[in-house]
Write an enzyme that holds these catalytic residues in place. Structure first.
Site, PDB file in Angstrom:
ATOM      1  N   TRP A  40       0.869  -1.182   0.000  1.00 47.94           N
ATOM      2  CA  TRP A  40       0.000   0.000   0.000  1.00 47.94           C
ATOM      3  C   TRP A  40       0.905   1.231   0.000  1.00 47.94           C
ATOM      4  O   TRP A  40       1.617   1.463   0.993  1.00 47.94           O
ATOM      5  CB  TRP A  40      -0.874  -0.047   1.247  1.00 47.94           C
ATOM      6  CG  TRP A  40      -1.705   1.140   1.648  1.00 47.94           C
ATOM      7  CD1 TRP A  40      -1.661   1.770   2.860  1.00 47.94           C
ATOM      8  CD2 TRP A  40      -2.769   1.774   0.923  1.00 47.94           C
ATOM      9  NE1 TRP A  40      -2.607   2.766   2.921  1.00 47.94           N
ATOM     10  CE2 TRP A  40      -3.311   2.793   1.734  1.00 47.94           C
ATOM     11  CE3 TRP A  40      -3.309   1.582  -0.352  1.00 47.94           C
ATOM     12  CZ2 TRP A  40      -4.355   3.614   1.338  1.00 47.94           C
ATOM     13  CZ3 TRP A  40      -4.360   2.402  -0.754  1.00 47.94           C
ATOM     14  CH2 TRP A  40      -4.878   3.397   0.081  1.00 47.94           C
ATOM     15  N   SER A  42       1.009   4.267   0.826  1.00 47.96           N
ATOM     16  CA  SER A  42       0.133   5.028   1.724  1.00 47.96           C
ATOM     17  C   SER A  42       0.463   6.515   1.739  1.00 47.96           C
ATOM     18  O   SER A  42       1.622   6.902   1.917  1.00 47.96           O
ATOM     19  CB  SER A  42       0.316   4.445   3.133  1.00 47.96           C
ATOM     20  OG  SER A  42      -0.093   5.360   4.127  1.00 47.96           O
ATOM     21  N   GLY A  43      -0.557   7.338   1.606  1.00 43.57           N
ATOM     22  CA  GLY A  43      -0.368   8.783   1.718  1.00 43.57           C
ATOM     23  C   GLY A  43      -0.034   9.186   3.143  1.00 43.57           C
ATOM     24  O   GLY A  43       0.801  10.060   3.376  1.00 43.57           O
ATOM     25  N   PHE A  44      -0.654   8.515   4.097  1.00 44.01           N
ATOM     26  CA  PHE A  44      -0.391   8.820   5.507  1.00 44.01           C
ATOM     27  C   PHE A  44       1.065   8.532   5.847  1.00 44.01           C
ATOM     28  O   PHE A  44       1.751   9.337   6.488  1.00 44.01           O
ATOM     29  CB  PHE A  44      -1.327   7.988   6.399  1.00 44.01           C
ATOM     30  CG  PHE A  44      -1.078   8.198   7.865  1.00 44.01           C
ATOM     31  CD1 PHE A  44      -1.677   9.238   8.544  1.00 44.01           C
ATOM     32  CD2 PHE A  44      -0.228   7.358   8.568  1.00 44.01           C
ATOM     33  CE1 PHE A  44      -1.434   9.454   9.892  1.00 44.01           C
ATOM     34  CE2 PHE A  44       0.030   7.558   9.912  1.00 44.01           C
ATOM     35  CZ  PHE A  44      -0.580   8.611  10.579  1.00 44.01           C
ATOM     36  N   ASP A  54      -1.117  14.467   7.017  1.00 42.86           N
ATOM     37  CA  ASP A  54      -1.681  13.867   5.796  1.00 42.86           C
ATOM     38  C   ASP A  54      -2.826  14.755   5.311  1.00 42.86           C
ATOM     39  O   ASP A  54      -3.998  14.480   5.564  1.00 42.86           O
ATOM     40  CB  ASP A  54      -2.154  12.445   6.138  1.00 42.86           C
ATOM     41  CG  ASP A  54      -2.648  11.678   4.919  1.00 42.86           C
ATOM     42  OD1 ASP A  54      -2.417  12.135   3.788  1.00 42.86           O
ATOM     43  OD2 ASP A  54      -3.274  10.613   5.120  1.00 42.86           O
ATOM     44  N   ASP A  81      -2.282   4.835  -3.048  1.00 47.35           N
ATOM     45  CA  ASP A  81      -3.249   5.697  -2.366  1.00 47.35           C
ATOM     46  C   ASP A  81      -3.138   7.073  -3.010  1.00 47.35           C
ATOM     47  O   ASP A  81      -2.220   7.831  -2.694  1.00 47.35           O
ATOM     48  CB  ASP A  81      -2.861   5.750  -0.881  1.00 47.35           C
ATOM     49  CG  ASP A  81      -3.706   6.702  -0.070  1.00 47.35           C
ATOM     50  OD1 ASP A  81      -4.733   7.175  -0.579  1.00 47.35           O
ATOM     51  OD2 ASP A  81      -3.329   6.956   1.102  1.00 47.35           O
ATOM     52  N   ARG A 155     -13.122   4.764  -2.930  1.00 51.95           N
ATOM     53  CA  ARG A 155     -13.195   4.785  -1.458  1.00 51.95           C
ATOM     54  C   ARG A 155     -14.230   5.801  -1.022  1.00 51.95           C
ATOM     55  O   ARG A 155     -14.147   6.972  -1.407  1.00 51.95           O
ATOM     56  CB  ARG A 155     -11.808   5.155  -0.921  1.00 51.95           C
ATOM     57  CG  ARG A 155     -11.753   5.647   0.515  1.00 51.95           C
ATOM     58  CD  ARG A 155     -10.306   5.704   0.950  1.00 51.95           C
ATOM     59  NE  ARG A 155     -10.100   6.459   2.169  1.00 51.95           N
ATOM     60  CZ  ARG A 155      -8.926   6.579   2.789  1.00 51.95           C
ATOM     61  NH1 ARG A 155      -7.849   5.984   2.292  1.00 51.95           N
ATOM     62  NH2 ARG A 155      -8.798   7.285   3.892  1.00 51.95           N
ATOM     63  N   HIS A 186     -14.278   2.970   4.572  1.00 51.52           N
ATOM     64  CA  HIS A 186     -13.389   3.325   5.684  1.00 51.52           C
ATOM     65  C   HIS A 186     -14.220   3.756   6.889  1.00 51.52           C
ATOM     66  O   HIS A 186     -15.322   4.288   6.746  1.00 51.52           O
ATOM     67  CB  HIS A 186     -12.435   4.437   5.263  1.00 51.52           C
ATOM     68  CG  HIS A 186     -11.162   4.478   6.065  1.00 51.52           C
ATOM     69  ND1 HIS A 186     -10.695   3.411   6.787  1.00 51.52           N
ATOM     70  CD2 HIS A 186     -10.238   5.473   6.245  1.00 51.52           C
ATOM     71  CE1 HIS A 186      -9.556   3.737   7.380  1.00 51.52           C
ATOM     72  NE2 HIS A 186      -9.258   4.979   7.072  1.00 51.52           N
TER      73      HIS A 186
END
Ligand code: SPV
Ligand code: MG
Length: 290
Positions: A40, A42-44, A54, A81, A155, A186
């Protein structure tokens, strides 16, 4: 078989895929060695790696550079992401081309407005796009992909925004109708009943993806029992595990006044050499440096 085709085939066989967050090629290598099915981007995690919140602050170029570096060191399929897709449907068209070329096998696009705010933060501003506008973004992504196996995952943040299950279901159905291959639902509820209830109520034609960051009690066995979830993304576990280890080692070095104790509890440098593929470089030296 391409990583994207492999991913799609395994989803079609009703497997539950375990996707680990990666914020660097090193974390991707460790995830691959641990046996995860995919990565993943991931943006976070990338935001945290830069020490930033983020909130759409990390640029698409920064994310793509890291994704390319990850793809260069791992054979696992990468689920990118892409937050809100960096703007409207036109930005999405541009982003899909870039992420496909960079080596992603899938993208997740969320129905928040740009700039977004991290889903898990208490009291976060969580504004959603109109359903029709987000359908346009999904349609644009589907029309743009060149590889038909490349997955477009929509999402919905309806539960995150506090709009309730009926609205989340309505949006998820609209996004599947617009051509999404999967729906990521989510939740920031600590109680997994919100996600379990959504999953039981979901009768749509495409499978679900979840990110059990806020509700860690929902383990693989319980997820499988729900029946329509095919992908579980461990969204912030890489950066949290890394930060935990560094925080503790750095604290001990200061407390001990040196590294005389901590060195026994961290990886030896030989293990880092192995992860760096040092042997391959040494063999190339012996062969080619005349
Ligand atoms: C991410 O890892 O960037 C995610 C998951 O989108 S979360 O941070 O839980 O929203
Ligand atoms: Mg994210």
């Amino acid at each position: 078989m391409s990583p994207a085709r492999n991913l799609r085939a395994r989803i079609a066989k009703a497997s539950l895929l375990h996707i680990m967050a990666a914020h660097s090629p090193l974390s991707a290598l460790l995830a691959e060695e641990a046996g995860f099915d995919g990565l993943w981007a991931s943006g976070f995690e990338l935001s945290a790696l830069f020490g930033l919140p983020d909130m759409s602050l990390v640029s698409m170029t920064q994310h793509l550079d890291m994704l390319r570096a990850i793809a260069g060191r791992s054979t696992l399929p990468i689920v990118a992401d892409i937050d809100t897709g960096y703007g409207n449907a036109i930005n999405v068209i541009h982003a899909i081309g870039e992420y496909e070329r960079a080596g992603a096998s899938a993208v997740v696009i969320e129905d928040k407005t740009f700039p977004k705010v991290s889903s898990l933060i208490a009291g976060g501003r969580q504004d959603l796009l109109r359903t029709e506008e987000f359908q346009g973004k999904i349609g644009a992504a589907v029309a743009t992909r060149r590889d038909p196996d490349f997955l477009i995952i929509a999402r919905t943040e309806a539960l995150i925004a506090g709009l309730g299950e009926a609205e989340a279901l309505r949006r998820a159905e609209a996004y599947a109708e617009a051509g999404a291959d999967m729906i990521l639902i989510h939740s920031k509820s600590k109680d997994s009943s919100e996600i379990e209830s959504f999953s039981r109520a979901w009768t749509g034609s495409v499978p679900l993806v979840i990110v059990p960051n806020a509700y860690p009690d929902l383990d693989g066995q319980r997820i499988r029992a729900l029946g329509n979830i095919r992908m579980v993304i461990y969204g912030n576990y890489g950066i949290r595990a890394a930060a935990t280890a560094m925080q503790e080692a750095f604290r001990r070095i200061r407390a001990d006044g040196g590294v005389q104790n901590v060195y026994k509890d961290i990886l030896p440098v030989e293990e880092i050499f192995r992860l760096q593929n040092m042997e391959v470089a040494k063999a190339a030296e012996a062969r080619f440096l005349c």
